[in-house]
Design a protein around this motif. Structure first.
Motif, mmCIF file in Angstrom:
data_model
loop_
_atom_site.group_PDB
_atom_site.id
_atom_site.type_symbol
_atom_site.label_atom_id
_atom_site.label_comp_id
_atom_site.label_asym_id
_atom_site.label_seq_id
_atom_site.Cartn_x
_atom_site.Cartn_y
_atom_site.Cartn_z
ATOM 1 N N TYR A 1 -3.629 -0.767 -4.131
ATOM 2 C CA TYR A 1 -4.515 0.106 -4.896
ATOM 3 C C TYR A 1 -5.829 0.235 -4.131
ATOM 4 O O TYR A 1 -6.162 -0.587 -3.287
ATOM 5 N N GLN B 1 -3.567 3.329 -7.866
ATOM 6 C CA GLN B 1 -2.315 2.922 -7.242
ATOM 7 C C GLN B 1 -1.895 3.956 -6.216
ATOM 8 O O GLN B 1 -1.955 5.164 -6.461
ATOM 9 N N CYS C 1 -5.079 -0.861 -11.574
ATOM 10 C CA CYS C 1 -4.769 -0.345 -10.234
ATOM 11 C C CYS C 1 -6.015 0.162 -9.520
ATOM 12 O O CYS C 1 -5.916 0.920 -8.550
#
Length: 1652
Positions: A664, A635, A583
């Motif tokens: 992300y 994220q 992420c």
């Protein structure tokens, strides 16, 4: 301005941050400890953080995956979130209070995946939450284990390695999903729970009780952090093994310990990597199969897909063939697949591939076969009956692999989804992550590719790993090390540390609070590594802690662990990240990163706080403004900003795609709402949640703290860049020394060392300030390092300023500028960005301004402390401390600015005046103050065409004339104005040690200017400030060093010591080039008083030394001279010659035989009375000397008992003399040489016969006699005449002529002349001065000695008449004085004892010397008493009377009718014998014993025979009347009857009393013993007679004779003779005299007792 900085500034302008009203600051809840929490991912993600409102300030927040803990002021803990262990869901707006922790005074909290922990002020640990893997430990509630602990319970951490076992005081906790780590106050690590992330050497899981991580035992662990299934530890580096570094200053830690530069050092160890397997287990050839049967029974399991079931995404890094992944059960007793059949470890195969360079490469087929064998084993499920078996695989996984009870699932979601943890745990099947086989396969594949050299490994970061492989690990796994002494990381009570989320909470807790944090750190990691989160360049697991080598020299100050990634923050504000990057949580694009890499930060941002969550990272950083900002990567929900409106949120799906999350942030981006939170102090993360602790700015206090920390971090980044780009390359360049020249090259190295020390100090200080801000619990402004370490800061800055200015004065920067252009090349542009000056040299960097720039930081310190000072009341301790620090830094800043200007002025002065004089006078520390240009100052009476130029430097005044110059050091320069203005000249008198001259100024103003500059320069050179000196007020008396150059006694000598007005005066040291040294006192330029001198003797190659008194530059007075020949003289000197009393001892190195002479000296020759002990010949001479020869009357005794007395001439026996042998044979005759007789004489034999005639020959070899042998009959006149000739003592020196020199020296010390006439007051003053000087210069005196000296310093009342009332005071004073050697009377007694023992000890122990020895004692008393009467004139003459003090007239009339006024008779013996005789007693009593030897033998024979009789028989034999016979005796209080056979039972007390006569010294004390004996005898007789009993001699003598016999006194004849000779004449005819006569009569009676 950068994009990030512009964004921060724009956001900052939109926020109203006006300062609060100026009222007294207090830490109220709305202002301190403000907590903001928000969700970064998911349907509940928030645009604006939620403010947590609590009645108390929040000190710490800890976040788990779905829950959190809050620690507030007062040690109160709250919980919120999904509390599965209680089946509760607590909203953040109403956190629940942990009631069980009330009153525990919690100082730290931690949150794991699904469990919690708290640490109290006393170091106790409380745990609660999920316990399926033992992560909550074996709590003490009932002593049972459970899958969940609903309330906080105490977990005991006990060290069983010590005896007796001791409780461990914990200071910090870090929690993962299935494990818990605790850091103790001793900086040791303890672990419990399940999985390889514990770092324990065990095969049994769960680990219910905390165990020490032995792999880090002996290391100084500073911080610990836990990910989901991995662990991180920040560890203090070990000191380097070798000291071979470029810079010695980098190796010296401030205070005590050794420190080295962590950015430029070499690795401490060089170890072949082949000895360590990738799992962190040391491989040695001696390793044996010691695994348990249970461990050997376990195998490995691979799943069909080529990756572990339950593994994190991306963990499968290689594919195996399908047939290699088939499961196969292994029996319990099966051999370990990593162990060969012979029992040797299979790991030798692995290590052999790396270490054996000569072996052939392993074929690909062999490699596939190895993997086939490894994959044919699977993990066999063995159910056990241990607790928690139904919910955890830890109870039956026994190998050291990363086996855990909770399989790792999606990175973006917890394994606990929607259901409760208990439910989800029980519902899922028994499965585990077989990561070890996969990791080993990866490792083997990597090694094969490396050995073959065909291609690099498939791992993404193996190239960086190989690059770093050249530098060996700094700390070896498993290497036993001792605990580092003096560590600065000891925890104080209640200190908060770095939490599991990575939040910094006083991780730099200093040792006892007195040290700055260390920067030489290492990061260790262990646990699962499938995502590269361990940072070792691979995706293997580590069973034990292993050092991350790439971070060893990066000065890491904080670590943080997310679920599957890790962060490390350095002191220079860089962030390293590694692990999962699905992420973008690492802040860069590499995915995954198996070695630490720098996060991509925008320019101008300086990170000082980090935290890591499940799939995100949050950073706290400094920007262009003082207020901190938040950076986020990972994220997230997408935030869209609309002008004029609030930011809106566009949610994206939080579900993970097969390759990457949809939304992300790869690079850390700014969170815009951070400016609304206030001043952020710390950040925390957990799961998908972020939290921030902030403070409001009250009266500018918080902003001032952040400004100080931000500026210091920025300053350290600057110094680190300069150090990396400029200082280190130039210092390591080989051409730097030839290019700069000899003086400048040394100065440059000094400059580099001081810059490194300053940079290190700034780095440690900035780190300490970061910890100070993050420690909300202990923000005591008085503990700021700027205040607690102010002396260290000032010393470092002073040293740095001196090194820069010295280098500038010597024109070093000019040469360095050229060298930097050649060395830096392309980096010159980067360095120019760090330049702080607009001026440049041909567009290049201005190095002078660059190196002077750090001094500006002192002004910043002053300004910030002044801001903090305004926040407190004037009367508070904080204000006083801040005000004092502010003043000191302001003064230091002005001083540094002044030094800079002085250096610049001196540089331009030397640049202007170049020439030969410049080369000679130019010194690094020398600064020009003023100079006499335009003839403003000239020498008095100088010629018209003369050229005199005076230059005043900070250390010297230079006078130049044409091509010659003379330097006058300021330390030895005295300046005063000439006040006599009759000449009309403006003159100044300059005095130097060897010359004086007068200079004339052109105007009065010029004269005052030079006077002021001269006095200020002298004052500053002498250690003063140099600013407050007025003309003519500089120190006349000072201490300085000088080398004499003019002719004289001191030519070429170097003197260090006191001065007075240009002359040596006071205490000092003079050293000559030929080796002569004098240490002592001076007066008016000459040696005066006590001093020590060493004079080398080139012939004997040994020095002469003298310790004693001097006068007018010569040895004068009493002293001790040690000659190079081995002779030692201790005595008096005059004009450098031995004169007066003295003792000369000849040692083994003497030319003559060993001997000792004590006596009188005149002009370095023996003259007068003296005693010479010729040790080699065994003779002792006691007589007169003249010019080093024996001349006059004398006595000679030999070791064979021969006694001679007679006359000496020309150093030999000459004239009449008397010789007596040991058997009493005596010869009186004419002697012509030593022991040679030639002439008439009389020889008396021991039987009374005599021989008269002419004798010739030597006494020792034989005599020729021509004479008449006569046997005397009757008492004829001729016989009497012969006896007179043979009488002893007729030729010896009279006693009043002996030791006159000793008494003369005593009179001299009292201040009297040679005729012993002087002033009494002067004598007492001399005594007081002598005592006071001795007390001040003697450092080894005991307390009692000091007290005695203090008493003797006071002059007693000596002029008053002496009466019986004050006589005791005089006697007590004399007793103390005679016991003190420094007192003239004490010296006299000590010297008399020395000469007496010198005369009568050894060979002098001849019984024929007894009369001489007794007379000598009596002569001592007479002369001694004359000195006493001089000091106390009220004392009467010898035998005079001391009256009672006069009383009042009424009392006199009352007493006239009763009695007459009493008087006391005083004699010199009664006053002085108690002071002198105890020290003379041994030699004197020995002579008495020798004299009475024959009679003593007769006496003792009778004593032995008479004591064989019983008491009654002896009493009857002695004629004691029976009425005096005792009938009863007392034994231990019990009366027993005396029988005829009783012995030693009568008159016991009288006998014991008389025996004490041998323990006393003076006759008066012995007479008292005799008197007490008679008293005891009378007391025992009285009960048997009537009360009116009076003794008669007929009754007393037999009874006393019995007491004497039973007393058995040895040498009683000697005792009697000594009492008789020395007793006070005033008591001879009194009661004591009668008692003594009785004792003497008893002795004679016993001696003459018939033996038949």
């Amino acid at each position: 301005m950068t994009v990030a900085s512009a964004q921060i500034s724009a956001t900052f302008k939109r926020v109203q941050t006006g300062s609060c009203p100026k009222e007294k600051w207090a830490p109220t809840p709305p202002e301190r400890g403000l907590l903001h929490i928000w969700q970064c991912v998911g349907p509940t993600a928030q645009l604006h953080p939620e403010r947590v409102l609590l009645p108390r300030p929040v000190l710490q927040a800890a976040l788990g995956e779905h829950h959190g803990l809050l620690l507030t002021q007062g040690g109160i803990v709250y919980s919120f979130g999904e509390l599965f262990w209680r089946d509760q869901r607590v909203p953040l707006s109403a956190p629940v209070l942990e009631v069980n922790l009330l009153g525990k005074m919690v100082v730290s909290v931690a949150a794991g995946g699904f469990h919690c922990g708290a640490v109290t002020e006393q170091g106790a640990v409380y745990m609660w939450g999920e316990n399926t893997a033992g992560q909550c430990g074996l709590t003490e509630r009932g002593g049972t284990t459970s899958i969940a602990v609903s309330e906080p319970c105490l977990v005991s951490v006990v060290d069983n390695d010590v005896i007796p076992p001791a409780a461990v005081r914990v200071v910090d906790l870090a929690l993962g999903r299935e494990h818990s780590l605790a850091l103790s106050a001793q900086n040791e690590l303890w672990a419990w729970g399940s999985g390889c992330q514990l770092g324990l050497v065990t095969s049994t899981f769960p680990v219910w009780r905390p165990q020490k991580v032995e792999h880090l035992a002996g290391r100084h662990v500073m911080q610990v952090a836990c990910g989901a299934y991995h662990s991180l530890a920040l560890v203090l580096s070990l000191p380097p093994q070798n000291s071979n570094t470029h810079n010695s200053s980098e190796n010296m830690e401030w205070g005590q310990s050794l420190q080295y530069s962590v950015t430029e050092r070499e690795d401490s160890f060089t170890v072949d990597g082949g000895h360590y397997c990738p799992l962190g287990v040391e491989l040695t050839e001696d390793t044996t199969d010691e695994t348990s049967p249970r461990r050997r029974a376990l195998g490995w399991r691979l799943h069909s897909g080529g990756r572990s079931r339950g593994c994190s995404p991306g963990s499968a890094t290689g594919s195996l063939s399908e047939e290699n992944t088939k499961e196969k059960n292994v029996p319990v007793g099966h051999t370990d697949p990593l162990t060969q059949t012979d029992g040797s470890p299979r790991s030798h195969l692995l290590s052999g591939w790396r270490s054996n360079k000569k072996s052939a490469l392993i074929h690909e087929v062999e490699f596939q076969n190895l993997l086939q064998r490894l994959s044919n084993h699977s993990l066999e499920m063995q159910p056990t009956s241990g607790p928690g078996d139904t919910d955890s695989l830890s109870s039956y996984t026994s190998d050291e692999s990363c086996v855990s009870s909770t399989p790792s699932t999606d990175l973006l979601s917890s394994s606990y989804k929607e259901d409760s943890p208990i439910k989800s745990q029980t519902s899922r099947p028994y499965s585990s992550s077989p990561v070890c086989l996969e990791d080993i396969g990866l490792y083997l594949e990597t090694q094969i590719h490396t050995l073959q050299g065909k291609k690099s490994s498939s791992l993404s970061n193996i190239r960086q790993k190989g690059k770093a492989a050249g530098s060996r690990r700094c700390s070896l796994p498993g290497t036993p090390t001792g605990r580092m002494s003096g560590s600065p990381w000891r925890q104080r009570s209640g200190a908060r540390r770095l939490s599991s989320g990575g939040q910094s909470q006083a991780a730099a807790a200093e040792e006892d609070g007195h040290r700055l944090p260390f920067l030489n750190t290492e990061v260790w990691s262990w646990g699962r590594g499938s995502e590269g989160q361990l940072g070792h360049g691979d995706q293997l697991a580590r069973l034990q802690p292993l050092c991350i080598k790439t971070l060893t020299a990066e000065e890491v100050i904080q670590v943080a662990a997310g679920s599957h990634h890790s962060l490390a923050l350095t002191a220079h504000c860089q962030v390293y990240s590694w692990g999962s990057n699905m992420c973008g949580q690492l802040g860069h694009v590499n995915s995954p990163a198996t070695v630490p890499q720098q996060a991509k930060l925008s320019e101008g941002l300086r990170v000082w706080g980090v935290s890591a969550g499940q799939s995100h990272s949050v950073l706290v950083a400094d920007g262009d403004c003082v207020q901190p900002v938040l950076l986020y990567c990972g994220q997230q929900q997408e935030f869209v900003s609309v002008p004029g409106e609030k930011s809106t949120q566009i949610p994206r799906s939080s579900q993970r795609s097969p390759s990457r999350a949809e939304s992300y942030a790869v690079r850390p981006t700014l969170l815009p709402f951070c400016m609304e939170m206030g001043y952020i102090s710390s950040v925390c993360s957990g799961g998908q949640t972020c939290g921030v602790l902030a403070d409001q700015n009250v009266m500018g206090f918080i902003s001032a703290l952040h400004e100080l920390a931000s500026r210091e971090r920025q300053f350290y980044c600057w110094t680190n860049s300069v150090r990396r780009l400029l200082v280190s390359p130039l210092r390591n360049r080989e051409k730097v020394c030839p290019s700069l020249g000899e003086p400048c090259s040394h100065l440059f190295l000094t400059l580099c060392e001081s810059f490194v020390r300053l940079s290190t100090l700034i780095g440690r200080h900035s780190t300490s300030l970061t910890y100070f801000l993050q420690n909300a619990q202990g923000r005591d402004v008085t503990s700021l390092p700027l205040l607690t370490h102010i002396v260290h800061f000032m010393d470092i800055y002073k040293d740095y300023c001196s090194s820069v200015s010295d280098f500038q004065v010597m024109n070093g920067f000019h040469s360095l500028q050229k060298l930097s252009l050649e060395c830096l090349g392309s980096q010159q542009t980067i360095l120019s960005q760090l330049s702080v000056s607009d001026q440049s040299v041909n567009g290049d960097v201005d190095l002078v301004s660059l190196f002077y720039w750090p001094l500006q930081q002192l002004h910043h310190y002053n300004r910030v402390l002044l801001k903090l000072e305004t926040c407190f009341d004037v009367l508070t301790t904080e204000y006083q401390s801040l005000h004092q620090g502010c003043t000191q830094y302001e003064s230091l800043s002005l001083s540094m600015l002044r030094k800079k200007k002085e250096a610049e002025a001196t540089f331009f002065f030397w640049k202007t005046h170049s020439g030969k004089i410049t080369e000679v006078l130019r010194l690094p520390q020398r600064r020009v103050i003023c100079e006499s240009s335009s003839r403003s100052l000239t020498l008095q009476n100088a010629g018209r065409f003369s050229n005199h130029w005076f230059i005043l430097f900070n250390d010297a005044l230079v006078h130049t004339q044409f091509s010659t110059h003379h330097v006058y050091p300021l330390t030895c320069l005295w300046v005063k104005p000439v006040t006599d203005d009759s000449s009309g000249l403006y003159a100044i008198r300059v005095t130097c040690p060897e010359e004086s001259f007068t200079v004339v100024a052109s105007t009065p103003q010029e004269k005052n200017k030079w006077l002021r500059f001269l006095n200020q320069a002298v004052d500053q050179e002498l250690g003063g400030g140099g600013q407050r000196s007025s003309p003519g007020l500089t120190a006349v008396s000072r201490t300085a060093s000088y080398v004499f150059t003019a002719e004289g006694r001191f030519k070429d000598a170097q003197y260090t010591g006191g001065w007075f007005a240009g002359r040596v005066h006071g205490r000092g040291t003079m050293k000559w080039p030929d080796g002569r040294t004098y240490r002592g006192n001076f007066k008016n330029g000459l040696e005066e008083g006590y001093g020590e001198c060493i004079i080398p003797n080139k012939v004997l190659n040994r020095p002469d030394s003298y310790q004693g008194h001097w006068r007018d530059g010569k040895i004068q007075g009493f002293g001790k001279y040690k000659y190079a020949s081995g002779e030692v003289y201790e005595g008096c000197f005059a004009d450098g010659l031995r004169h007066g009393y003295g003792m000369l001892s000849s040692g083994k190195l003497a030319k003559n035989s060993p001997s000792v002479f004590v006596g009188h000296w005149v002009h370095d020759k023996k003259t007068g009375y003296g005693v010479y002990d010729d040790i080699s010949r065994g003779e002792k001479y006691m007589g007169q000397w003249l010019d080093e020869q024996r001349h006059g009357n004398a006595v000679v005794v030999t070791q064979y008992g021969v006694y001679y007395e007679g006359t000496f001439r020309d150093n030999k026996m000459s004239g009449p003399g008397l010789v007596v042998s040991d058997d009493d044979t005596a010869l009186h005759g004419e002697f012509s040489d030593d022991w040679i007789i030639n002439g008439k004489g009389v020889l008396a034999l021991s039987n009374g016969d005599y021989l008269e005639g002419l004798f010739s020959g030597e006494w020792t070899t034989g005599l020729k006699v021509v004479g008449t042998y006569t046997k005397p009959v009757g008492d004829e006149p001729e016989i009497r005449d012969r006896n007179i000739l043979l009488r002893l003592g007729q030729y010896r020196v009279p006693t009043d002529q002996k030791w006159v020199c000793v008494f003369d020296e005593c009179w001299t010390r009292l201040g009297c002349d040679a005729t012993r006439i002087g002033d009494r007051s002067t004598a007492w003053e001399n005594i007081a001065v002598t005592i006071s000087t001795a007390r001040q210069h003697s450092s080894d005196l005991s307390r009692s000695q000091i007290k005695v000296l203090e008493c003797l310093e006071f002059i007693p009342q000596h002029a008053n008449p002496v009466t019986t009332a004050n006589y005791d005071n005089i006697r007590r004073y004399l007793t103390k004085a005679c016991e003190t050697p420094v007192h003239p009377l004490g010296w006299l007694v000590e010297t008399l004892v020395t000469v007496y023992r010198m005369t009568y000890v050894g060979v002098g122990s001849n019984r024929r010397l007894l009369r001489q020895a007794v007379q000598e004692v009596q002569a001592y008393l007479t002369q001694f008493y004359s000195i006493i009467r001089f000091l106390f004139p009220g004392l009467p003459e010898d035998g005079g009377m001391i009256p009672d003090p006069p009383s009042s007239p009424s009392k006199c009339r009352h007493d006239s009718n009763t009695s007459e006024q009493s008087v006391m008779v005083l004699s010199c013996s009664s006053l002085l014998l108690p002071l002198v005789l105890p020290r003379l007693y041994p030699p004197l009593f020995t002579l008495y014993c020798l004299q009475e030897e024959q009679l003593e033998a007769q006496y003792w024979d009778r004593i032995i025979r008479l004591n064989k009789q019983p008491d009654q028989s002896l009493l009857h034999f002695l004629g004691v009347q029976e009425k005096f016979w005792p009938v009863w005796m007392s034994i231990l209080g019990e009366k027993k009857q005396i029988v005829s056979s009783s012995k030693d039972a009568c008159f016991v007390s009288a006998v014991e009393t008389l025996q004490q006569i041998s323990t006393t010294f003076t006759p008066s004390d012995k007479l008292i013993v005799i008197q007490k004996t008679f008293e005891e005898l009378t007391q025992e007789v009285k009960p048997m007679l009537d009360g009116n009993f009076l003794w008669c001699m007929d009754d007393l003598l037999p009874l006393f004779l019995y007491v004497v016999i039973r007393a058995r006194i040895r040498n009683l004849g000697a005792e009697v003779s000594m009492i008789e000779d020395l007793m006070d004449p005033n008591v001879q005819h009194g009661e004591l005299g009668l008692m003594f006569t009785t004792l003497k009569a008893s002795y004679i009676h016993i001696q003459q007792e018939s033996t038949t």
